[in-house]
Design a protein around this motif. Structure first.
Motif, PDB file in Angstrom:
ATOM      1  N   THR A 117      38.409 -23.202   4.461  1.00 53.16           N
ATOM      2  CA  THR A 117      39.045 -24.471   4.494  1.00 53.16           C
ATOM      3  C   THR A 117      40.128 -24.665   3.207  1.00 53.16           C
ATOM      4  N   ILE A 118      40.077 -23.458   2.450  1.00 52.29           N
ATOM      5  CA  ILE A 118      40.972 -23.747   0.999  1.00 52.29           C
ATOM      6  C   ILE A 118      42.061 -22.685   1.366  1.00 52.29           C
ATOM      7  N   PRO A 119      43.375 -23.139   1.108  1.00 53.70           N
ATOM      8  CA  PRO A 119      44.461 -22.241   1.535  1.00 53.70           C
ATOM      9  C   PRO A 119      44.261 -21.085   0.722  1.00 53.70           C
ATOM     10  N   SER A 120      44.100 -20.807  -0.659  1.00 55.46           N
ATOM     11  CA  SER A 120      43.855 -19.830  -1.147  1.00 55.46           C
ATOM     12  C   SER A 120      42.751 -18.688  -0.985  1.00 55.46           C
ATOM     13  N   ALA A 121      41.763 -19.394  -0.146  1.00 56.74           N
ATOM     14  CA  ALA A 121      40.587 -18.161   0.433  1.00 56.74           C
ATOM     15  C   ALA A 121      40.606 -18.099   1.680  1.00 56.74           C
ATOM     16  N   ARG A 122      41.570 -18.564   2.648  1.00 53.44           N
ATOM     17  CA  ARG A 122      41.471 -18.868   3.999  1.00 53.44           C
ATOM     18  C   ARG A 122      41.315 -17.315   4.514  1.00 53.44           C
ATOM     19  N   ARG A 123      41.669 -16.247   4.090  1.00 51.09           N
ATOM     20  CA  ARG A 123      41.343 -14.925   4.548  1.00 51.09           C
ATOM     21  C   ARG A 123      40.210 -14.337   4.186  1.00 51.09           C
ATOM     22  N   ILE A 124      39.160 -15.045   3.500  1.00 55.86           N
ATOM     23  CA  ILE A 124      38.048 -14.307   3.142  1.00 55.86           C
ATOM     24  C   ILE A 124      37.050 -13.757   4.132  1.00 55.86           C
TER      25      ILE A 124
END
Length: 386
Positions: A117-124
């Protein structure tokens, strides 16, 4: 043919040159429930520890009406998913590499789902460390990375059902199905760690039996950043014996970033998985913290678990907010809600303070010198000194 390279940043400051990405694999957040069952195992194995535990158990029964339940009790690491993700990313980005982070809490995927849900981690990637009971006496930990988003929750139900009711035939079905997912990476984490203290000979027999039956569905063996040199050397020999790939896995539970990473030129986690599975190519880099004495690092990890973090979110600030036990009615609650008046008993409070003192100033420095492993560093993982 499996091709694994292992390098050490304290030996070669340019070891990461020629790669564009660093991958952090196998780390834990406060969503991970870490069992306290190992305390009971230690008490059964070591006669000096049993009387100490027995006294604590007796006092809990007499003063609070609680029967200590090691199997049900657990603690959680201090770092929230966001703090853990930022910590792992920052270490890699400090090398001027792009970062990928795969968080693997024990038997749940809450951390990556929250981070998406966090833009910087959305591809985790959606990843987990799966507990696999085996042989009736041991648990093996399997890192399952990059589960498909649309079926991840169903996969978690499948894995949980096996852990609760392990059957050998079902294990093969699950591993075959995971292997059939082309973008999923399956890693045998810390394979030479005798987690339940069954004995070296018995444990090695179980590991080799497990690999004989299921090794074709596992994609790599982990060199663990929190285990010692000798154990990782044994993993390297095991990989040679079974012609398997080696991969990194930091196993961070505290606030020190993972002690090893993978280096790659992949631009996505799925591309990295294909490099491991199809090309059978893995480049492991050990970070400088792994060169610290192992016992000192274990102490620091223990101190991380019991340290106070006043700037962390509520629920992660004190050790007794992060440790859980059933109350008198069997309801799981943090210890600070079970203590009388919300405060730990005097004996426990001062025991924790005494352990915390081991990490301070002169005491910590003296222990570090006493535990120096320079002779171990010379041979590293079985390679000549560079």
């Amino acid at each position: 043919m499996a091709t694994s390279t292992v390098s050490y940043l304290w030996r070669d400051q340019n070891a990461f040159k020629g790669f564009c990405t660093g991958v952090s694999l196998h780390s834990h957040t406060n969503q991970s429930k870490e069992t306290l069952d190992f305390l009971a195992n230690l008490g059964n194995k070591y006669s000096l520890i049993r009387p100490i535990l027995a006294r604590l158990e007796r006092r809990a029964q007499e003063k609070f009406g609680l029967r200590v339940n090691y199997a049900a009790a657990y603690w959680t690491p201090p770092m929230t998913p966001r703090l853990a993700f930022d910590l792992e990313s920052r270490q890699i980005e400090d090398l001027d590499l792009n970062s990928m982070v795969s968080i693997t809490d024990h038997d749940n995927i809450e951390a990556p789902m929250l981070l998406r849900t966090i833009p910087s981690a959305r591809r985790i990637p959606v990843s987990v460390e799966w507990s696999v009971p085996y042989g009736g006496v041991q648990d093996f930990h399997i890192g399952v990375h990059n589960l498909p988003s649309n079926s991840a929750k169903q996969w978690m139900r499948t894995l949980a059902e096996f852990t609760a009711n392990p059957k050998q035939a079902r294990l093969k079905e699950i591993l075959v199905a995971l292997n059939d997912e082309p973008n999923v990476l399956v890693v045998f984490n810390h394979p030479m760690w005798d987690l339940f203290l069954v004995g070296e000979e018995k444990h090695q027999f179980l590991v080799n039996e497990f690999l004989q039956k299921y090794g074709a569905f596992l994609h790599a063996l982990e060199l663990n950043g929190l285990r010692n040199w000798e154990e990782n050397r044994s993993v390297r020999r095991l990989a040679q014996q079974w012609n398997m790939l080696l991969i990194s896995g930091g196993d961070r539970h505290g606030v020190e970033p993972n002690a090893n990473i993978n280096l790659t030129n992949a631009t996505s986690f799925t591309e990295f998985v294909h490099e491991i599975r199809r090309q059978r190519l893995s480049n492991v880099l050990f970070m400088p913290q792994y060169a610290e004495p192992w016992k000192h690092r274990l102490l620091q990890s223990t101190l991380d678990a019991i340290r106070d973090y006043p700037d962390f979110p509520q629920g992660s600030r004190t050790w007794d907010e992060r440790a859980y036990h059933p109350d008198a009615n069997g309801v799981m609650r943090p210890l600070n809600e079970i203590w009388p008046n919300g405060r730990a008993p005097f004996s426990i409070h001062w025991t924790i303070k005494a352990v915390q003192m081991l990490g301070q100033g002169p005491v910590s420095g003296s222990l570090r010198l006493a535990w120096n492993e320079d002779s171990q560093l010379r041979v590293a993982l079985g390679e000549p000194e560079g």
